[in-house]
Design a protein around this motif. Sequence first.
Motif, PDB file in Angstrom:
ATOM      1  N   PRO A 272       1.107  -1.180  -0.096  1.00 47.34           N
ATOM      2  CA  PRO A 272       0.009   0.089  -0.043  1.00 47.34           C
ATOM      3  C   PRO A 272       0.746   1.312   0.077  1.00 47.34           C
ATOM      4  CG  PRO A 272       0.342  -0.888   2.274  1.00 47.34           C
ATOM      5  CD  PRO A 272       1.019  -1.681   1.385  1.00 47.34           C
ATOM      6  N   THR A 273       0.216   2.504  -0.356  1.00 50.01           N
ATOM      7  CA  THR A 273       0.765   3.773  -0.007  1.00 50.01           C
ATOM      8  C   THR A 273      -0.026   4.285   0.993  1.00 50.01           C
ATOM      9  OG1 THR A 273      -0.593   4.606  -1.835  1.00 50.01           O
ATOM     10  CG2 THR A 273       1.767   4.183  -2.449  1.00 50.01           C
ATOM     11  N   GLY A 274      -0.686   5.276   1.042  1.00 45.52           N
ATOM     12  CA  GLY A 274      -1.334   5.978   2.292  1.00 45.52           C
ATOM     13  C   GLY A 274      -2.834   5.334   2.418  1.00 45.52           C
ATOM     14  N   TRP A 275      -2.845   4.066   2.695  1.00 53.57           N
ATOM     15  CA  TRP A 275      -3.749   3.384   2.815  1.00 53.57           C
ATOM     16  C   TRP A 275      -4.212   2.788   4.183  1.00 53.57           C
ATOM     17  CZ3 TRP A 275      -3.742  -1.047  -1.577  1.00 53.57           C
ATOM     18  CH2 TRP A 275      -3.477  -0.222  -2.952  1.00 53.57           C
ATOM     19  N   LEU A 276      -5.608   2.217   4.423  1.00 55.38           N
ATOM     20  CA  LEU A 276      -5.815   1.558   5.562  1.00 55.38           C
ATOM     21  C   LEU A 276      -5.995   0.169   5.433  1.00 55.38           C
ATOM     22  CD1 LEU A 276      -6.842   1.303   8.367  1.00 55.38           C
ATOM     23  CD2 LEU A 276      -9.128   2.080   7.713  1.00 55.38           C
ATOM     24  N   ILE A 277      -5.189  -0.725   5.845  1.00 51.56           N
ATOM     25  CA  ILE A 277      -5.371  -2.232   5.931  1.00 51.56           C
ATOM     26  C   ILE A 277      -5.963  -2.756   7.076  1.00 51.56           C
ATOM     27  CG2 ILE A 277      -4.103  -4.442   5.376  1.00 51.56           C
ATOM     28  CD1 ILE A 277      -3.898  -2.226   3.021  1.00 51.56           C
ATOM     29  N   GLU A 278      -7.039  -3.248   7.248  1.00 50.19           N
ATOM     30  CA  GLU A 278      -7.516  -3.481   8.604  1.00 50.19           C
ATOM     31  C   GLU A 278      -8.415  -4.890   8.589  1.00 50.19           C
ATOM     32  OE1 GLU A 278     -10.254  -0.761  11.562  1.00 50.19           O
ATOM     33  OE2 GLU A 278     -11.132  -0.983   9.436  1.00 50.19           O
ATOM     34  N   GLY A 279      -8.120  -5.538   9.703  1.00 44.84           N
ATOM     35  CA  GLY A 279      -8.790  -6.738  10.002  1.00 44.84           C
ATOM     36  C   GLY A 279      -8.599  -8.024   8.861  1.00 44.84           C
ATOM     37  N   VAL A 280      -7.317  -7.912   8.095  1.00 42.14           N
ATOM     38  CA  VAL A 280      -6.939  -8.806   7.203  1.00 42.14           C
ATOM     39  C   VAL A 280      -6.214 -10.001   7.633  1.00 42.14           C
ATOM     40  CG1 VAL A 280      -5.938  -9.012   4.965  1.00 42.14           C
ATOM     41  CG2 VAL A 280      -6.930  -6.878   5.158  1.00 42.14           C
ATOM     42  N   GLU A 281      -6.330 -11.029   7.187  1.00 46.82           N
ATOM     43  CA  GLU A 281      -5.453 -12.289   7.575  1.00 46.82           C
ATOM     44  C   GLU A 281      -4.654 -12.584   6.436  1.00 46.82           C
ATOM     45  OE1 GLU A 281      -6.101 -17.241   8.590  1.00 46.82           O
ATOM     46  OE2 GLU A 281      -7.865 -15.722   9.133  1.00 46.82           O
ATOM     47  N   PHE A 282      -3.418 -12.821   6.695  1.00 49.27           N
ATOM     48  CA  PHE A 282      -2.364 -13.034   6.100  1.00 49.27           C
ATOM     49  C   PHE A 282      -1.546 -14.650   6.435  1.00 49.27           C
ATOM     50  CE2 PHE A 282      -2.605  -8.625   6.131  1.00 49.27           C
ATOM     51  CZ  PHE A 282      -2.548  -8.165   4.751  1.00 49.27           C
ATOM     52  N   ARG A 283      -1.455 -15.346   5.500  1.00 42.13           N
ATOM     53  CA  ARG A 283      -0.842 -16.742   5.774  1.00 42.13           C
ATOM     54  C   ARG A 283       0.225 -17.031   4.571  1.00 42.13           C
ATOM     55  NH1 ARG A 283      -2.762 -19.884   9.664  1.00 42.13           N
ATOM     56  NH2 ARG A 283      -4.567 -19.206  10.690  1.00 42.13           N
ATOM     57  N   ASP A 284       1.247 -17.451   5.124  1.00 38.37           N
ATOM     58  CA  ASP A 284       2.412 -18.137   4.025  1.00 38.37           C
ATOM     59  C   ASP A 284       2.675 -17.678   3.127  1.00 38.37           C
ATOM     60  OD1 ASP A 284       2.346 -20.362   5.876  1.00 38.37           O
ATOM     61  OD2 ASP A 284       0.501 -21.007   4.940  1.00 38.37           O
ATOM     62  N   ASN A 285       2.984 -16.191   2.999  1.00 39.80           N
ATOM     63  CA  ASN A 285       3.344 -15.239   2.098  1.00 39.80           C
ATOM     64  C   ASN A 285       5.051 -14.871   2.121  1.00 39.80           C
ATOM     65  OD1 ASN A 285       0.533 -14.651   0.950  1.00 39.80           O
ATOM     66  ND2 ASN A 285       0.598 -13.505   2.905  1.00 39.80           N
ATOM     67  N   PHE A 286       5.423 -14.557   1.003  1.00 42.22           N
ATOM     68  CA  PHE A 286       6.793 -14.050   1.002  1.00 42.22           C
ATOM     69  C   PHE A 286       7.033 -12.914   2.105  1.00 42.22           C
ATOM     70  CE2 PHE A 286      10.646 -11.559  -0.566  1.00 42.22           C
ATOM     71  CZ  PHE A 286      11.464 -12.747  -0.546  1.00 42.22           C
ATOM     72  N   ARG A 287       6.256 -11.708   1.780  1.00 38.08           N
ATOM     73  CA  ARG A 287       5.886 -10.708   2.790  1.00 38.08           C
ATOM     74  C   ARG A 287       4.562 -10.349   2.932  1.00 38.08           C
ATOM     75  NH1 ARG A 287       9.617  -7.477  -0.672  1.00 38.08           N
ATOM     76  NH2 ARG A 287      11.779  -7.974   0.002  1.00 38.08           N
ATOM     77  N   HIS A 288       4.094  -9.936   3.994  1.00 36.35           N
ATOM     78  CA  HIS A 288       2.523  -9.902   4.118  1.00 36.35           C
ATOM     79  C   HIS A 288       2.310  -8.264   3.577  1.00 36.35           C
ATOM     80  CE1 HIS A 288       2.285 -13.612   6.092  1.00 36.35           C
ATOM     81  NE2 HIS A 288       2.817 -13.288   7.093  1.00 36.35           N
ATOM     82  N   VAL A 289       2.819  -7.390   4.373  1.00 32.14           N
ATOM     83  CA  VAL A 289       2.409  -5.994   3.884  1.00 32.14           C
ATOM     84  C   VAL A 289       3.851  -5.194   3.676  1.00 32.14           C
ATOM     85  CG1 VAL A 289       1.215  -3.922   4.496  1.00 32.14           C
ATOM     86  CG2 VAL A 289       0.421  -6.241   5.198  1.00 32.14           C
ATOM     87  N   ASP A 290       3.925  -4.502   2.817  1.00 27.84           N
ATOM     88  CA  ASP A 290       5.015  -3.553   2.623  1.00 27.84           C
ATOM     89  C   ASP A 290       4.755  -2.305   1.995  1.00 27.84           C
ATOM     90  OD1 ASP A 290       7.223  -2.721   1.509  1.00 27.84           O
ATOM     91  OD2 ASP A 290       7.957  -4.410  -0.055  1.00 27.84           O
ATOM     92  N   PRO A 291       4.629  -1.248   2.905  1.00 31.11           N
ATOM     93  CA  PRO A 291       4.295  -0.175   2.373  1.00 31.11           C
ATOM     94  C   PRO A 291       5.458   0.526   1.371  1.00 31.11           C
ATOM     95  CG  PRO A 291       3.996  -0.210   4.620  1.00 31.11           C
ATOM     96  CD  PRO A 291       4.591  -1.298   4.426  1.00 31.11           C
ATOM     97  N   TYR A 292       4.970   0.886   0.393  1.00 29.57           N
ATOM     98  CA  TYR A 292       6.266   0.961  -0.795  1.00 29.57           C
ATOM     99  C   TYR A 292       5.652   1.923  -1.971  1.00 29.57           C
ATOM    100  CZ  TYR A 292       9.590  -0.284  -4.204  1.00 29.57           C
ATOM    101  OH  TYR A 292      10.662  -0.314  -5.156  1.00 29.57           O
ATOM    102  N   ASP A 293       6.320   2.850  -2.443  1.00 29.95           N
ATOM    103  CA  ASP A 293       5.961   3.580  -3.850  1.00 29.95           C
ATOM    104  C   ASP A 293       7.035   2.932  -4.816  1.00 29.95           C
ATOM    105  OD1 ASP A 293       5.913   5.348  -5.856  1.00 29.95           O
ATOM    106  OD2 ASP A 293       6.171   7.145  -4.484  1.00 29.95           O
ATOM    107  N   GLU A 294       6.560   2.577  -5.602  1.00 32.82           N
ATOM    108  CA  GLU A 294       7.403   2.085  -6.932  1.00 32.82           C
ATOM    109  C   GLU A 294       8.308   2.928  -7.301  1.00 32.82           C
ATOM    110  OE1 GLU A 294       6.992  -0.499 -11.106  1.00 32.82           O
ATOM    111  OE2 GLU A 294       5.082   0.685 -10.246  1.00 32.82           O
ATOM    112  N   TYR A 295       8.039   4.086  -7.456  1.00 26.51           N
ATOM    113  CA  TYR A 295       9.040   5.296  -8.013  1.00 26.51           C
ATOM    114  C   TYR A 295       9.665   5.985  -7.006  1.00 26.51           C
ATOM    115  CZ  TYR A 295       5.782   4.022 -11.882  1.00 26.51           C
ATOM    116  OH  TYR A 295       5.238   3.141 -12.660  1.00 26.51           O
ATOM    117  N   ASP A 296       9.364   5.758  -5.659  1.00 31.97           N
ATOM    118  CA  ASP A 296      10.153   6.647  -4.582  1.00 31.97           C
ATOM    119  C   ASP A 296      10.280   8.033  -4.944  1.00 31.97           C
ATOM    120  OD1 ASP A 296      10.808   6.366  -2.113  1.00 31.97           O
ATOM    121  OD2 ASP A 296      13.005   6.026  -2.467  1.00 31.97           O
TER     122      ASP A 296
END
Length: 283
Positions: free
Chosen positions: A66-90
């Motif tokens: 995500p960028t400036g998002w709300l990530i709420e009440g999500v379930e994550f299992r067996d991922n390489f990474r779960h959440v990566d706040p990231y701007d592709e172009y920085d």
Amino acid sequence: VFNCRDGLIERVNVLNSFDHGLWDAGANINIGPHSTNITVRGGLFQNIGSARTNSVIVADGTAISPTGWLIEGVEFRDNFRHVDPYDEYDGYPFTDCIIRNCRMYGSIDSAVYTSGSTNAHGVMVEGNYIEQPRNYSRRGTNAWSPASGIHFNSGQRPVIRNNTVRGYSVGVNLVSTTDLYGPQVIGNVLEFQTNHWTLGAGYGIYAGDSIAATHRIFNAHIANNLIREASGKAMYFFGLADSIIQNNYMSEPVAAGGADAVHFQDAGGATANSNILVVGNTI
């Protein structure tokens, strides 16, 4: 979806993707980096991202970037990474990304990770349960030995509050590729941190640039955390300045021969620790 405002993605399950799950250009659901006021609520993200068979093979893939998002009440299992706040172009600063009340189980790399996005400002990670079982593997691949529950290696003013992190090599990792200002690590429970795959130690909180030894952390507030059974040190600091370490409780180090509760490693010069208040802690 590019240049989107006021979006809700609710109770969506994204499973078995070799690349990213949400946001990235190669993802299953594409949200552009300019999108604002996006909420991702509920649902399951599982088995997202490539694995690896050894440490020299490049691996990638995050469930949600995500960028400036709300990530709420999500379930994550067996991922390489779960959440990566990231701007592709920085090149487009974003603020106020919130990752809240999620449950995260098992990841090869760090569960929450700002992987070099220096414009990720004010990210809040709050009220999440994050767990990596000992000797975790996925698709026959072992977890990376430096993997952390929550890892900020760039950006400014992160707030890491009221999370539970069990396992991983580091509970909260503040190893930054730039000078880091104003991190708050408050009220977290960090348990059973150990280095799974090498003889190195695990840490409850690790803060500082011990790799390049050129960057520092300023104005950190580290308070009211419970750190239990870290295999190396409960807290390790390298280049910390103008900061407060207050009212933390640290118990039961498990390294052979004992371990430091709070350790300041000083290489001098640009990474010297300075002007630090340590008060009211129980060890």
